[in-house]
Structure formats: C-alpha cells, structure tokens
Design a protein around this motif. Sequence first.
Motif, PDB file in Angstrom:
ATOM      1  N   GLU A  37      86.904  30.263  31.515  1.00  0.00           N
ATOM      2  CA  GLU A  37      86.042  29.177  31.974  1.00  0.00           C
ATOM      3  C   GLU A  37      86.803  28.239  32.906  1.00  0.00           C
ATOM      4  N   ARG A  41      85.614  27.589  36.697  1.00  0.00           N
ATOM      5  CA  ARG A  41      85.330  26.214  37.150  1.00  0.00           C
ATOM      6  C   ARG A  41      86.216  25.847  38.333  1.00  0.00           C
ATOM      7  N   GLU A  44      84.752  27.555  41.310  1.00  0.00           N
ATOM      8  CA  GLU A  44      83.553  26.846  41.770  1.00  0.00           C
ATOM      9  C   GLU A  44      83.929  25.587  42.553  1.00  0.00           C
ATOM     10  N   ASP A 101      76.131  34.158  31.745  1.00  0.00           N
ATOM     11  CA  ASP A 101      76.222  32.888  32.464  1.00  0.00           C
ATOM     12  C   ASP A 101      77.324  32.940  33.516  1.00  0.00           C
ATOM     13  N   ALA A 102      78.489  33.437  33.144  1.00  0.00           N
ATOM     14  CA  ALA A 102      79.613  33.529  34.083  1.00  0.00           C
ATOM     15  C   ALA A 102      79.272  34.468  35.234  1.00  0.00           C
ATOM     16  N   GLU A 104      76.280  35.105  36.429  1.00  0.00           N
ATOM     17  CA  GLU A 104      75.303  34.422  37.281  1.00  0.00           C
ATOM     18  C   GLU A 104      75.974  33.389  38.177  1.00  0.00           C
ATOM     19  N   ARG A 105      76.970  32.720  37.655  1.00  0.00           N
ATOM     20  CA  ARG A 105      77.691  31.731  38.460  1.00  0.00           C
ATOM     21  C   ARG A 105      78.467  32.414  39.580  1.00  0.00           C
ATOM     22  N   GLN A 106      79.037  33.581  39.316  1.00  0.00           N
ATOM     23  CA  GLN A 106      79.712  34.340  40.372  1.00  0.00           C
ATOM     24  C   GLN A 106      78.702  34.788  41.430  1.00  0.00           C
ATOM     25  N   ALA A 108      76.000  33.308  42.241  1.00  0.00           N
ATOM     26  CA  ALA A 108      75.628  32.128  43.025  1.00  0.00           C
ATOM     27  C   ALA A 108      76.654  31.853  44.117  1.00  0.00           C
TER      28      ALA A 108
END
Length: 185
Positions: A37, A41, A44, A101-102, A104-106, A108
Amino acid sequence: MDMIAERGLEKLTMAALGREVGMSSGHLLYYFHSKDELLLRTLEWSEGRLGAERARLLTRDAPARERLDAFVDLYVPDGHRDPHWTLWLEVWNRSQNADEDARERQVAIEGAWHRDLVALLAEGISRGEFRAVDPDRFAARLRSLLDGFSIHVAIGLRGTDRAHVLGHVKEFLDESLGRPGHAHP
C-alpha cells in the motif's frame, strides 16, 4: 521517492523509511497497512505530479507532433534506476497478488496516460498533422512499445539507453503517423 532514488527499492524497508521520516515502522504500518500500500500510494503521488506536467505539455499551443514528442519524453525513464520507473516495476511485480482495489487504482493510473494520448492523437488526425489511424488502438500499441523500451532503460539493459530509445520511437512515429509526402523534422 528520495530513498528509492538514493538507495533503490531493495533497501527501502518500513524500518529504514521510519528512521528517515522520524516515525516507527509500526506507525507507518498504521497509516499504510502494508508495504504494498505504501508503494502504491507513493506511485499515485508521483503519477499525480507527472499528470500535472503531462497536462501542461499537452495543452500548450504547439503542433500535435511536438506535443506527442513531449509526451514520449515524459514517459521514457531518465535512465537506469529512474526512481519513478523503479517504483512502477515493483508495483507491477507485486500486482500479481494484489487485491481488486489495488488493481483498479493501477488501471486508473494507466488509463490517464492512455486517455491523454488518445485525445492528442485524435487532435493531430483531425488537424491533418497525422495519418488517419484508430487513436485508441494506436495509443495501446504505442504505450506497449514505450513500456517495453522503458523497462529496458530502467533496468539498464546494455544498448538501450534513453537516447537510443527516443530515436527508435521517433522513427516509429515518423513511419506510422507521418502523412504521405510530408516529412517530419
């Protein structure tokens, strides 16, 4: 990012990072829950900075090809052990076991680069600067080419330094997007 740039990811432990920022590793784990995480982060955050730079480059008043070259220049790592690409490689490696979730963030993060590239290509085509191609398909192929070359630069594969890669990409873009009878400088 400073620690990754200075020492590489292999020396980035929660304890070492905690010492660097004046926190215990337990305190870091409280906020980030895991090293995965923390890395995501950090990626991101780094991508947010690159996204702002990308927006500035893409919205300036310049020919589409000049802005496309700037996009490529921003995409390709600065060299061996580029900290942003080092982080990307680690996140990609860890994503094999990442939760939804991780992932999906990648997606994005990847999607922002893709959408900007598609819009730039569509603009260049509509202005007659580029040969007519399907912008979405071309963007997917170009990003795959850039990813492959960028990995080689980031890991320091002999014969694939940044200048060499940028030359290959320029040649590919000239051949693929150049309008017949019009040479690009």
